[in-house]
Design an enzyme around this catalytic site. Structure first.
Site, PDB file in Angstrom:
ATOM      1  N   GLU A 116       0.863  -1.142  -0.155  1.00 12.18           N
ATOM      2  CA  GLU A 116       0.193  -0.381  -0.214  1.00 12.18           C
ATOM      3  C   GLU A 116       1.099   0.980  -0.751  1.00 12.18           C
ATOM      4  O   GLU A 116       0.152   2.375  -0.803  1.00 12.18           O
ATOM      5  CB  GLU A 116      -0.500  -0.260   1.196  1.00 12.18           C
ATOM      6  CG  GLU A 116      -2.241   0.828   0.689  1.00 12.18           C
ATOM      7  CD  GLU A 116      -3.158  -0.059   1.964  1.00 12.18           C
ATOM      8  OE1 GLU A 116      -2.518  -0.198   3.208  1.00 12.18           O
ATOM      9  OE2 GLU A 116      -4.074   1.292   2.517  1.00 12.18           O
TER      10      GLU A 116
HETATM   11  O1  LIG Z   1      -9.443   7.824  -3.764  1.00 13.56           O
HETATM   12  C1  LIG Z   1      -9.182   7.553  -3.074  1.00 13.56           C
HETATM   13  C2  LIG Z   1      -8.953   7.016  -1.678  1.00 13.56           C
HETATM   14  C3  LIG Z   1      -9.427   8.198  -0.159  1.00 13.56           C
HETATM   15  N1  LIG Z   1      -9.389   9.168  -0.083  1.00 13.56           N
HETATM   16  C4  LIG Z   1      -9.178   9.374   0.988  1.00 13.56           C
HETATM   17  O2  LIG Z   1      -9.079   8.295   1.591  1.00 13.56           O
HETATM   18  C5  LIG Z   1      -9.620   8.360   3.442  1.00 13.56           C
HETATM   19  C6  LIG Z   1     -10.256   7.096   3.451  1.00 13.56           C
HETATM   20  O3  LIG Z   1      -9.691   5.892   3.900  1.00 13.56           O
HETATM   21  P1  LIG Z   1      -9.851   4.657   3.494  1.00 13.56           P
HETATM   22  O4  LIG Z   1     -10.810   4.322   3.413  1.00 13.56           O
HETATM   23  O5  LIG Z   1      -8.651   4.310   1.385  1.00 13.56           O
HETATM   24  O6  LIG Z   1      -9.592   3.762   4.851  1.00 13.56           O
HETATM   25  P2  LIG Z   1      -7.559   2.859   4.551  1.00 13.56           P
HETATM   26  O7  LIG Z   1      -8.316   1.222   4.562  1.00 13.56           O
HETATM   27  O8  LIG Z   1      -7.109   3.269   3.780  1.00 13.56           O
HETATM   28  O9  LIG Z   1      -7.338   2.498   6.106  1.00 13.56           O
HETATM   29  C7  LIG Z   1     -10.157   9.560   3.505  1.00 13.56           C
HETATM   30  O10 LIG Z   1      -9.497  10.997   3.376  1.00 13.56           O
HETATM   31  C8  LIG Z   1     -10.622   9.796   1.774  1.00 13.56           C
HETATM   32  O11 LIG Z   1     -10.905  10.545   1.253  1.00 13.56           O
HETATM   33  C9  LIG Z   1      -8.891   9.676  -1.447  1.00 13.56           C
HETATM   34  O12 LIG Z   1      -9.248  11.068  -0.266  1.00 13.56           O
HETATM   35  N2  LIG Z   1      -9.185   8.981  -2.234  1.00 13.56           N
HETATM   36 CA   LIG Z   2      -7.176   3.725   1.764  1.00 15.55          CA
END
Ligand SMILES: O=c1ccn([C@@H]2O[C@H](COP(=O)(O)OP(=O)(O)O)[C@@H](O)[C@H]2O)c(=O)[nH]1
Ligand SMILES: [Ca+2]
Length: 406
Positions: free
Chosen positions: A150
């Site tokens: 990631e």
């Molecule tokens: O294409 C994307 C994917 C995620 N986010 C941001 O990433 C955060 C959310 O993270 P995610 O749901 O991906 O959680 P993770 O699984 O990475 O912990 C929020 O601020 C979203 O706005 C974004 O800006 N663009």
């Molecule tokens: Ca993410």
């Protein structure tokens, strides 16, 4: 493998159909199944000549909330959200390219935190949606991504988009990604000392575009913004406790509310009688980060690209413009955190968590990673109209594995 042969037949068409102008365009579909939402990225590439690398031409992007992990007990409903996004690709990709356009979904921290059984049930349903689509479904097309990938793939995306991965003078930049459930830090160490002082599992070699990059990267599970809220409230991994009220000095005094995350319901509220404001909040949040993260010396003075929730919270508090992004210092987050936490009544139209979120970001950067107050953060959502997401790096990696690029 017949799928693979199809790739070669359709994507190296130079000697078969040399004057077919349209044959040089191809597509890649990458799903980001994040903890707070699911997103589709449909990338268009153009192979201008057989001897050159395909060029990225554009991206179609769409997202839905909540993420797959919210459907832990209804995997079919979860897969339905993926299907609706995939229907966009049916419209976006010309029919004659469907069967050679790969579709892949990678899930991140939301699914990592679910039980193996529930996570696999969701992935299985998604895999069925893919199999029923007209697109090319490579092996392992639906999976939970390793946290180190990631970080690496987001680093590849940002450095590719800013032009740092081509040419001689490569000045790569480090990346900071703050998701809902996990957070990543990735950079290319410049000093031999860093390699010596870093635990082995924070270092990964990665091959891309004919170069090998030995990167520092780590994904901290449970340190995303929303997981950190639960940790601050003392509610992380507490699903057994029913109806319990979790209180924090980072929340408006009179607040009492409910919150659903990862399929669990939490009740939370402010310190009715006790303290509120930046000072007590910082102490609370500090317990969540202090001494929990590796602090590489080398990063203290260098600048980083930051996106996801770093970006969103900076926009919410007018530190940067939503379209433009901008450059901030770490201390700008601290200044805003103080302003919001010490005047919570004035900010009560925004999220009740704004104070906690800004305080967490401040503590994560300073006490977690060990950045200086004046460390520069380049906040970026898009570069040349392409989202700064690990999905582009993942798509390059996919094309590489399919023999389309090196
Ligand atoms: O294409 C994307 C994917 C995620 N986010 C941001 O990433 C955060 C959310 O993270 P995610 O749901 O991906 O959680 P993770 O699984 O990475 O912990 C929020 O601020 C979203 O706005 C974004 O800006 N663009
Ligand atoms: Ca993410």
């Amino acid at each position: 493998h017949s799928n693979r042969e199809m790739w070669f037949r359709d994507f190296f068409p130079a000697n078969m159909c040399p004057i077919n102008a349209k044959a040089d365009t191809f597509y890649g579909i990458m799903f980001d199944a994040g903890s707070t939402g699911t997103r589709i990225h449909i990338y268009t590439f153009v192979q201008k000549s057989p001897e050159n690398l395909p060029e990225l031409e554009g991206e179609i992007f769409e997202s839905v909330k909540p993420g797959l992990s919210a459907y832990a007990d209804q995997p079919e409903k979860g897969a339905e959200t993926v299907k609706r996004l995939l229907d966009m690709a049916i419209d976006a990709v010309p029919p004659h390219l469907w069967k050679t356009t790969p579709v892949v979904l990678k899930a991140t921290a939301g699914l990592r935190l679910l039980s193996e059984e529930k996570a696999q049930a969701l992935l299985l349903e998604v895999r069925e949606v893919f199999e029923e689509s007209p697109f090319l479904v490579p092996e392992d097309s639906v999976s939970i991504m390793d946290g180190s990938y990631e970080g690496i793939l987001a680093w590849i995306t940002v450095n590719f988009l800013t032009g740092q991965l081509s040419g001689q003078n490569q000045h790569t930049v480090g990346t900071l990604d703050l998701g809902g459930a996990s957070t990543q830090i990735t950079f290319l160490p410049r000093f031999e000392e860093t390699f010596k002082e870093t635990p082995g599992d924070f270092l990964t070699s990665f091959e891309m575009f004919n170069s090998t990059y030995k990167l520092y990267t780590h994904s901290y599970l449970g340190f995303g913004l929303k997981a950190a809220r639960l940790a601050t409230l003392g509610a992380l991994n507490m699903e057994a406790v029913d109806g319990q009220m979790f209180r924090s000095s980072c929340l408006p005094k009179q607040l009492e509310a409910e919150w659903h995350f990862g399929g669990v319901k939490y009740r939370y509220g402010g310190n009715k009688e006790g303290e509120t404001g930046f000072e007590p909040c910082y102490l609370e949040v500090l317990k969540v980060v202090k001494g929990k993260l590796h602090q590489p010396d080398e990063i203290r003075g260098s600048s980083f690209y930051a996106f996801s929730y770093y970006y969103d919270r900076a926009v919410d508090t007018n530190l940067i413009d939503y379209e433009q992004g901008g450059v901030l210092e770490v201390k700008d987050f601290e200044r805003k955190a103080k302003e919001v936490c010490d005047n919570m009544e004035r900010y009560n139209s925004a999220s009740p968590f704004l104070c906690m979120d800004l305080t967490y970001i401040t503590a994560l950067l300073k006490e977690g990673f060990g950045f200086r107050d004046n460390t520069l953060l380049q906040l970026t959502k898009k570069v040349n109209n392409i989202e700064t997401s690990w999905t582009l790096g993942a798509t390059f990696h996919l094309l590489q594995s399919l023999g389309l690029t090196y």
